[in-house]
Scaffold this active site. Structure first.
Site, PDB file in Angstrom:
ATOM      1  CB  SER A 165      -9.384 -13.005   0.590  1.00  0.00           C
ATOM      2  OG  SER A 165      -8.195 -12.523   1.159  1.00  0.00           O
TER       3      SER A 165
HETATM    4  N1  SAH Z   1      -7.011 -10.465   4.872  1.00  0.00           N
HETATM    5  C1  SAH Z   1      -7.362  -9.387   3.980  1.00  0.00           C
HETATM    6  C2  SAH Z   1      -6.765  -9.553   2.606  1.00  0.00           C
HETATM    7  C3  SAH Z   1      -5.631  -8.664   2.526  1.00  0.00           C
HETATM    8  S1  SAH Z   1      -4.705  -8.507   1.045  1.00  0.00           S
HETATM    9  C4  SAH Z   1      -8.854  -9.176   3.894  1.00  0.00           C
HETATM   10  O1  SAH Z   1      -9.607 -10.027   4.411  1.00  0.00           O
HETATM   11  O2  SAH Z   1      -9.289  -8.159   3.358  1.00  0.00           O
HETATM   12  C5  SAH Z   1      -3.105  -8.632   1.750  1.00  0.00           C
HETATM   13  C6  SAH Z   1      -2.707  -7.543   2.726  1.00  0.00           C
HETATM   14  O3  SAH Z   1      -1.410  -7.895   3.202  1.00  0.00           O
HETATM   15  C7  SAH Z   1      -2.563  -6.160   2.086  1.00  0.00           C
HETATM   16  O4  SAH Z   1      -3.383  -5.255   2.772  1.00  0.00           O
HETATM   17  C8  SAH Z   1      -1.078  -5.848   2.266  1.00  0.00           C
HETATM   18  O5  SAH Z   1      -0.833  -4.477   2.527  1.00  0.00           O
HETATM   19  C9  SAH Z   1      -0.691  -6.717   3.438  1.00  0.00           C
HETATM   20  N2  SAH Z   1       0.724  -7.072   3.521  1.00  0.00           N
HETATM   21  C10 SAH Z   1       1.554  -7.494   2.544  1.00  0.00           C
HETATM   22  N3  SAH Z   1       2.782  -7.735   3.040  1.00  0.00           N
HETATM   23  C11 SAH Z   1       2.727  -7.456   4.363  1.00  0.00           C
HETATM   24  C12 SAH Z   1       3.676  -7.496   5.426  1.00  0.00           C
HETATM   25  N4  SAH Z   1       4.943  -7.873   5.244  1.00  0.00           N
HETATM   26  N5  SAH Z   1       3.283  -7.139   6.657  1.00  0.00           N
HETATM   27  C13 SAH Z   1       1.999  -6.743   6.899  1.00  0.00           C
HETATM   28  N6  SAH Z   1       1.056  -6.684   5.942  1.00  0.00           N
HETATM   29  C14 SAH Z   1       1.417  -7.034   4.692  1.00  0.00           C
END
Ligand code: SAH
Length: 216
Positions: free
Chosen positions: A64
């Site tokens: 993010s």
């Molecule tokens: N918080 C993260 C940003 C992640 S981007 C950081 O600081 O880097 C969003 C993430 O959510 C992705 O890695 C994606 O694989 C995950 N994601 C999306 N849908 C999901 C779900 N239903 N359950 C678990 N993870 C999920």
């Protein structure tokens, strides 16, 4: 205590300046300044680790944008007693920022490879109050509920009712809502005795929240 990155890194100084300009609280800035974002970013993007931008982390996912991490962290109004659930571990950066501000972070990621890399980073930084799970975050983490705070870092179509159920009364959830790939609204949900209070924190851009199977 680690040396603040800004004394070593002009890029970090610029980022701190930008966070201050956007009125991010000092305690959140301090933690972001001490957390080496370069560790959470792939080799190819090292020189951009301190940009106020989301960056690719593989598997079509992103770390993010720092300002959004700051806004979401602040909106959670954390105390050191809080038990926090994060959906979407990704690189682990958001969890690493939450960890020093709360009792424990439970974080769920559906991509096993991303989860494995995040676990290594937490160990390297000696962060010991993060528990990870590979799975579908749309189910929450029923065995550990209720949570004082929930943060969803992928964009959902609607406020997930299962997650509201796993939020303690008086608890706070922040979640990006919208079906547009590029623009969603960041929403704050406070669980009350008889329902929820919802407020809008502005535009954000997240990868989609995907329900269903776990990926390698
Ligand atoms: N918080 C993260 C940003 C992640 S981007 C950081 O600081 O880097 C969003 C993430 O959510 C992705 O890695 C994606 O694989 C995950 N994601 C999306 N849908 C999901 C779900 N239903 N359950 C678990 N993870 C999920």
């Amino acid at each position: 205590m680690m040396t603040p990155a800004s004394t070593r890194n002009p890029g970090m100084m610029q980022l701190v300046f930008e966070l201050r300009k956007n009125n991010v609280a000092d305690d959140v800035i301090d933690i972001m300044e001490r957390t080496p974002r370069e560790l959470f970013v792939p080799q190819a993007f090292q020189d951009r680790a301190f940009e106020n931008a989301a960056l690719p982390i593989g598997h079509h996912q992103t770390i993010s944008q720092p300002l959004v991490v700051a806004i979401m962290t602040e909106a959670l109004e954390l105390t050191d007693r809080c038990k926090v659930l994060e959906i979407g571990t990704g690189s682990g950066y958001q969890a690493a920022i939450l960890a020093p501000m709360c009792r424990r972070v439970y974080t769920i990621e559906r991509h096993r490879m991303l989860q494995d890399e995040a676990i290594k980073r937490f160990a390297q930084l000696r962060i010991h109050n993060i528990t990870t799970r590979c799975g579908d975050g749309s189910k929450g983490w029923p065995e550990q509920a209720p949570f004082d705070r929930i943060i969803v870092t992928a964009a959902a179509i609607d406020i997930p009712p299962v997650l509201v159920d796993q939020l303690a009364i008086g608890g706070i959830m922040v979640v990006p809502i919208g079906d547009d790939q590029h623009d969603q609204r960041l929403v704050k949900v406070v669980r009350t005795d008889d329902g929820t209070e919802i407020s809008d924190l502005g535009w954000v851009r997240f990868v989609p929240f995907v329900e269903g199977e776990v990926l390698p």
